[in-house]
Design an enzyme around this catalytic site. Structure first.
Site, PDB file in Angstrom:
ATOM      1  N   PRO A 141       0.807  -1.228   0.000  1.00  0.00           N
ATOM      2  CA  PRO A 141       0.000   0.000   0.000  1.00  0.00           C
ATOM      3  C   PRO A 141       0.842   1.282   0.000  1.00  0.00           C
ATOM      4  O   PRO A 141       0.435   2.289  -0.558  1.00  0.00           O
ATOM      5  CB  PRO A 141      -0.815  -0.121   1.289  1.00  0.00           C
ATOM      6  CG  PRO A 141      -0.829  -1.565   1.606  1.00  0.00           C
ATOM      7  CD  PRO A 141       0.461  -2.126   1.106  1.00  0.00           C
ATOM      8  N   ASP A 142       2.008   1.217   0.618  1.00  0.00           N
ATOM      9  CA  ASP A 142       2.792   2.450   0.758  1.00  0.00           C
ATOM     10  C   ASP A 142       4.008   2.488  -0.171  1.00  0.00           C
ATOM     11  O   ASP A 142       4.920   3.257   0.048  1.00  0.00           O
ATOM     12  CB  ASP A 142       3.279   2.573   2.204  1.00  0.00           C
ATOM     13  CG  ASP A 142       4.103   1.358   2.608  1.00  0.00           C
ATOM     14  OD1 ASP A 142       4.115   0.366   1.837  1.00  0.00           O
ATOM     15  OD2 ASP A 142       4.738   1.386   3.679  1.00  0.00           O
ATOM     16  N   GLU A 168      18.039  11.415 -17.209  1.00  0.00           N
ATOM     17  CA  GLU A 168      19.225  10.689 -17.618  1.00  0.00           C
ATOM     18  C   GLU A 168      18.855   9.212 -17.727  1.00  0.00           C
ATOM     19  O   GLU A 168      18.015   8.714 -16.980  1.00  0.00           O
ATOM     20  CB  GLU A 168      20.306  10.899 -16.562  1.00  0.00           C
ATOM     21  CG  GLU A 168      21.711  10.562 -16.988  1.00  0.00           C
ATOM     22  CD  GLU A 168      22.666  10.756 -15.816  1.00  0.00           C
ATOM     23  OE1 GLU A 168      23.771  10.196 -15.858  1.00  0.00           O
ATOM     24  OE2 GLU A 168      22.294  11.470 -14.858  1.00  0.00           O
TER      25      GLU A 168
END
Lengths: 250, 250
Positions: free
Chosen positions: A96-97, A127
């Site tokens: 979830p995080d 880059e």
DNA sequence: TTGAGAATTACTCGATCTGAGAACAACTTA
DNA sequence: TAAGTTGTTCTCAGATCGAGTAATTCTCAA
């Protein structure tokens, strides 16, 4: 209520917002070392960190299509060169995080490519480049990409055992020694040249002879080597044995 | 713009609505046949069709957690019994038109369970049950679930070769013959009893003896068999060989 | 109670595969 | 030309595999 009425009354926005991205662990072999395609992020989150190439899936495209599109965008590749790249789904990552912006599930893919030109800078001026997988800046990879790379490398090592995909790191024609070089690079172990030769030629459908040979011998001597191309087998049977296999399973 | 400002101004609803579901290919062995947990859908779409157990991922849960929750809800299982079930991610399915409601990407999981009780009817009054995988109503499976089941079965067959996960279809103690029965059922081939016995006991960490034996001989005769439990190996080395392996790769 | 059949476990044997090493020829660079 | 490297083939001992046999122990049914 029949099915059409149901669909007409269906409200997608009633569900919490989530997004799908595809990320690509693209591997190639340069100068005898395994390299990974990475992008240095020009925008938050994780601005300045290295990350896997990837992005949001378009509404009308398949997951594999999205992954191939992202790969094409980052490498500037197209047409036949892109078609020669092996691409397969690796796994999905959905803690979830894992992304601070919102709930994002990433469907990671794994790509095997022959030595490709250096990527061109992206429109975001990010880059981009092929970095050797040894001495990767693990701590500096964005999101959970270090974990994804680890899983991709282990999948690659494993796939070389029972599929002929090692040939995807090479051009259309190659020598047995070049093929052995792929295995040694990906597995990180030197292999017995004679036994490898015997094994490759004895597995049905792994390689087939072109009849030709290299123009010159090796850079430091040795005879000209015969040339082979990929055979039609999709699985190697019996499989090759990876020396000193570690006790890890995903 | 720093990272905090960026996140504050970020609008998730700017992206097209997509949703993530988890689906579970749950396998068990009943009466010598491989069975699959299926739900008969009580609501559109595909009302009345059989489908894999699954559902939307909750905002705060991991993909594996969601899959285990869905499995628990459908089987009514909990605690230790649920913890004994092997669960791994299978693959993700995200064709744009795979669900008529909206763009839904399903992260499929694969579960190996010992013989479990019949599932209880769901709150939606959906029918649920363990169906033998032979004679599955392939045409009647909802969405792309027939494809997912095929992939899951092939993964299961393959995993039995190089991992000790066959023991997850059995109770904590089992005989070598019961273990052989798992292989024969999943692979669909009879195996040589003597060679199987020799092989299982020779692979380090596959099984370990409990010292005990069964109370009775087999149903149709034979001596009491010694009991074993799962060893600590995560990979089998050397792997078991599946007879007459088909030429398929995912 | 006894005999037939079945299952567990162990053992044998030939074929095949593997790992390790050696040999030889063809080629390079110095 | 000499020295060193490499592609390819060969040898050989050990491990593994498939197939078959056999001893023993048990259940079921006559």
């Amino acid at each position: 209520m029949n099915e059409q009425d149901f669909l007409a009354g269906y409200d997608p926005s009633a569900y919490p917002a989530t997004a799908i991205t595809v990320d690509v662990v693209a591997l190639t072999i340069r100068e005898g070392a395994l390299h990974l395609l990475l992008i240095r992020r020009g925008q938050p989150p994780y601005q300045g960190h290295w990350a896997l190439p990837g992005g949001f899936v378009q509404p009308d495209e398949d997951l594999a299509t999205g992954a191939r599109r992202e790969l094409a965008e980052e490498t500037g590749l197209g047409g036949d060169r892109l078609r020669r790249v092996h691409l397969e789904q690796l796994a999905s990552y959905g803690a979830p995080d894992r992304d601070p912006r919102m709930r994002i599930v990433s469907v990671a893919h794994l790509a095997f490519a022959p030595d490709l030109p250096d990527p061109v800078a992206d429109s975001d001026a990010d880059e981009a480049g092929w970095l050797p997988v040894t001495a990767l800046p693990s701590r500096q990879l964005a999101f959970d990409h270090a974990r994804i790379v680890d899983d991709g490398l282990e999948r690659a090592r494993s796939k070389l055992e029972y599929t002929p995909l090692a040939t995807r790191f090479l051009g259309p024609e190659f020598t047995i020694a070049e093929l052995r070089g792929v295995y040694e690079t990906v597995w990180g172990h030197p292999l017995h040249a004679g036994n490898f030769h015997r094994k490759v030629l004895s597995v049905p459908g792994f390689v087939e002879s072109t009849g030709g040979s290299t123009e010159r011998g090796g850079a430091r001597g040795g005879p000209r080597a015969r040339l082979y191309r990929s055979g039609d087998a999709r699985l190697l049977h019996p499989a090759l044995l990876r020396p000193a296999r570690e006790e890890t399973v995903r």
